[in-house]
Design an enzyme around this catalytic site. Structure first.
Site, PDB file in Angstrom:
ATOM      1  N   GLY A  29       0.816  -1.218   0.000  1.00  0.00           N
ATOM      2  CA  GLY A  29       0.000   0.000   0.000  1.00  0.00           C
ATOM      3  C   GLY A  29       0.843   1.259   0.000  1.00  0.00           C
ATOM      4  O   GLY A  29       2.077   1.213   0.076  1.00  0.00           O
ATOM      5  N   SER A  30       0.137   2.395  -0.058  1.00  0.00           N
ATOM      6  CA  SER A  30       0.832   3.671  -0.222  1.00  0.00           C
ATOM      7  C   SER A  30       1.558   4.113   1.057  1.00  0.00           C
ATOM      8  O   SER A  30       2.519   4.886   0.979  1.00  0.00           O
ATOM      9  CB  SER A  30      -0.175   4.742  -0.644  1.00  0.00           C
ATOM     10  OG  SER A  30      -1.199   4.865   0.324  1.00  0.00           O
ATOM     11  N   THR A  31       1.128   3.639   2.225  1.00  0.00           N
ATOM     12  CA  THR A  31       1.825   3.986   3.467  1.00  0.00           C
ATOM     13  C   THR A  31       3.065   3.110   3.613  1.00  0.00           C
ATOM     14  O   THR A  31       4.167   3.603   3.912  1.00  0.00           O
ATOM     15  CB  THR A  31       0.890   3.814   4.693  1.00  0.00           C
ATOM     16  OG1 THR A  31      -0.391   4.367   4.379  1.00  0.00           O
ATOM     17  CG2 THR A  31       1.457   4.501   5.914  1.00  0.00           C
ATOM     18  N   GLY A  86       0.169  -1.515   6.363  1.00  0.00           N
ATOM     19  CA  GLY A  86      -0.850  -0.474   6.532  1.00  0.00           C
ATOM     20  C   GLY A  86      -2.184  -1.102   6.934  1.00  0.00           C
ATOM     21  O   GLY A  86      -2.279  -2.301   7.189  1.00  0.00           O
ATOM     22  N   ALA A  87      -3.214  -0.290   6.989  1.00  0.00           N
ATOM     23  CA  ALA A  87      -4.573  -0.787   7.257  1.00  0.00           C
ATOM     24  C   ALA A  87      -5.559   0.233   6.713  1.00  0.00           C
ATOM     25  O   ALA A  87      -5.212   1.404   6.488  1.00  0.00           O
ATOM     26  CB  ALA A  87      -4.796  -0.991   8.755  1.00  0.00           C
ATOM     27  N   ASP A  88      -6.786  -0.223   6.507  1.00  0.00           N
ATOM     28  CA  ASP A  88      -7.831   0.692   6.032  1.00  0.00           C
ATOM     29  C   ASP A  88      -8.641   1.258   7.185  1.00  0.00           C
ATOM     30  O   ASP A  88      -9.148   2.370   7.107  1.00  0.00           O
ATOM     31  CB  ASP A  88      -8.746  -0.062   5.048  1.00  0.00           C
ATOM     32  CG  ASP A  88      -7.942  -0.589   3.885  1.00  0.00           C
ATOM     33  OD1 ASP A  88      -7.331   0.239   3.188  1.00  0.00           O
ATOM     34  OD2 ASP A  88      -7.863  -1.809   3.706  1.00  0.00           O
ATOM     35  N   LYS A  98      -8.358  -4.724   6.560  1.00  0.00           N
ATOM     36  CA  LYS A  98      -7.300  -4.576   5.562  1.00  0.00           C
ATOM     37  C   LYS A  98      -7.784  -5.141   4.237  1.00  0.00           C
ATOM     38  O   LYS A  98      -8.792  -5.815   4.169  1.00  0.00           O
ATOM     39  CB  LYS A  98      -6.040  -5.328   6.017  1.00  0.00           C
ATOM     40  CG  LYS A  98      -5.286  -4.581   7.111  1.00  0.00           C
ATOM     41  CD  LYS A  98      -3.997  -5.275   7.522  1.00  0.00           C
ATOM     42  CE  LYS A  98      -3.073  -5.664   6.410  1.00  0.00           C
ATOM     43  NZ  LYS A  98      -2.709  -4.540   5.506  1.00  0.00           N
ATOM     44  N   GLY A  99      -7.013  -4.850   3.197  1.00  0.00           N
ATOM     45  CA  GLY A  99      -7.346  -5.432   1.894  1.00  0.00           C
ATOM     46  C   GLY A  99      -7.776  -4.411   0.866  1.00  0.00           C
ATOM     47  O   GLY A  99      -8.167  -4.772  -0.246  1.00  0.00           O
ATOM     48  N   GLU A 107      -1.045 -10.831   3.103  1.00  0.00           N
ATOM     49  CA  GLU A 107      -0.810 -10.006   4.302  1.00  0.00           C
ATOM     50  C   GLU A 107      -1.162 -10.775   5.573  1.00  0.00           C
ATOM     51  O   GLU A 107      -0.459 -10.676   6.583  1.00  0.00           O
ATOM     52  CB  GLU A 107      -1.637  -8.717   4.224  1.00  0.00           C
ATOM     53  CG  GLU A 107      -1.080  -7.730   3.228  1.00  0.00           C
ATOM     54  CD  GLU A 107      -1.980  -6.533   2.985  1.00  0.00           C
ATOM     55  OE1 GLU A 107      -1.467  -5.515   2.505  1.00  0.00           O
ATOM     56  OE2 GLU A 107      -3.190  -6.614   3.235  1.00  0.00           O
TER      57      GLU A 107
END
Ligand code: 5RP
Length: 226
Positions: A29-31, A86-88, A98-99, A107
């Site tokens: 992810g972007s983070t 990361g996480a959502d 996540k995902g 992950e």
């Protein structure tokens, strides 16, 4: 301070926990991208030595290779010291959704092999209860997608087949994702158990009890939740 600066701050704080000689899990992810870049930088400047890494997606593997981060796999290592991912969405018990990037299966495999799973987010990802902000990504085998969609409706979800450019999104493992809105999750543990039981569902984005630490970047500083 913009969102990318916050993500970078959280990522660089997490990398401080990595020591020479460790096996490191690389999230997606972007983070996490900022964390992978920092790890690559420290390895290439000789500040981190004898690191080997296991990436959670083809995208993270590609980035790690570009940065000359030595990679390993689960044939050679079965324990990961630290994973940075990361996480959502993150709740007050450090349970996660996540995902968002579609890498939830690898992950979760990496998280369950990890001694210390460090999650990095900006403050917009924090909720009191999961489901306030994000649907649950549910990875299903293609053969079963229609059937699983009906099953998810039958237990109160609103599944939507994830698409990219009008075509179903296909995960690194060749499956589809049903982003399923269950509203606010009063009992995420129970939902996770139900999803675990169901043939055709390969994995879901509820990460229960897997995060050891969540690093939250806010404009006025970093908060570490344990
Ligand atoms: C990918 C993930 C990501 O960690 C999650 O979607 C957060 O991504 P980002 O840092 O880009 O917001 O779970 O499957």
């Amino acid at each position: 301070m913009n969102k990318d600066e916050l993500k970078k701050r959280a990522a660089e704080k997490a990398v401080e926990y990595i020591e020479s000689g460790m096996v490191v899990g690389l999230g997606t992810g972007s983070t996490t991208k900022f964390a992978i870049e920092k790890i690559g930088d420290l390895i290439n400047r000789g500040k981190l030595k004898n690191i080997t890494a296991i990436p959670t997606s083809i995208a993270s593997e590609k980035l790690a290779r570009e940065l000359n981060i030595p990679l390993t796999d689960f044939f050679r290592e079965t324990k990961i010291d630290i994973t940075i991912d990361g996480a959502d969405e993150v709740d007050r018990n450090l349970n996660l959704i996540k995902g968002g990037g579609g890498a939830l299966l690898r992950e979760k495999i990496v998280a369950q092999a990890t001694e210390r799973e460090i999650i990095i987010v900006d403050e917009t990802k924090i909720s009191v209860q999961l489901g306030e902000k994000w649907a649950v990504p549910i990875e299903v085998i293609k053969f079963a997608a229609g059937l699983e969609s009906e099953y998810l409706k039958s237990i109160g979800g609103k599944p939507v087949l994830r698409e990219v450019n009008g075509k179903p999104f296909v995960t690194d493992e060749g499956n589809y994702i049903l982003d399923t809105n269950f509203g606010i999750l009063k009992n995420p543990e129970l939902l996770a158990e139900m999803l675990n039981e169901r043939a055709g569902i390969v994995e879901h984005g509820l990460f229960i009890g897997l995060a050891a630490k969540v690093i939250v970047a806010k404009p006025d500083g970093i908060v570490e939740l344990e």
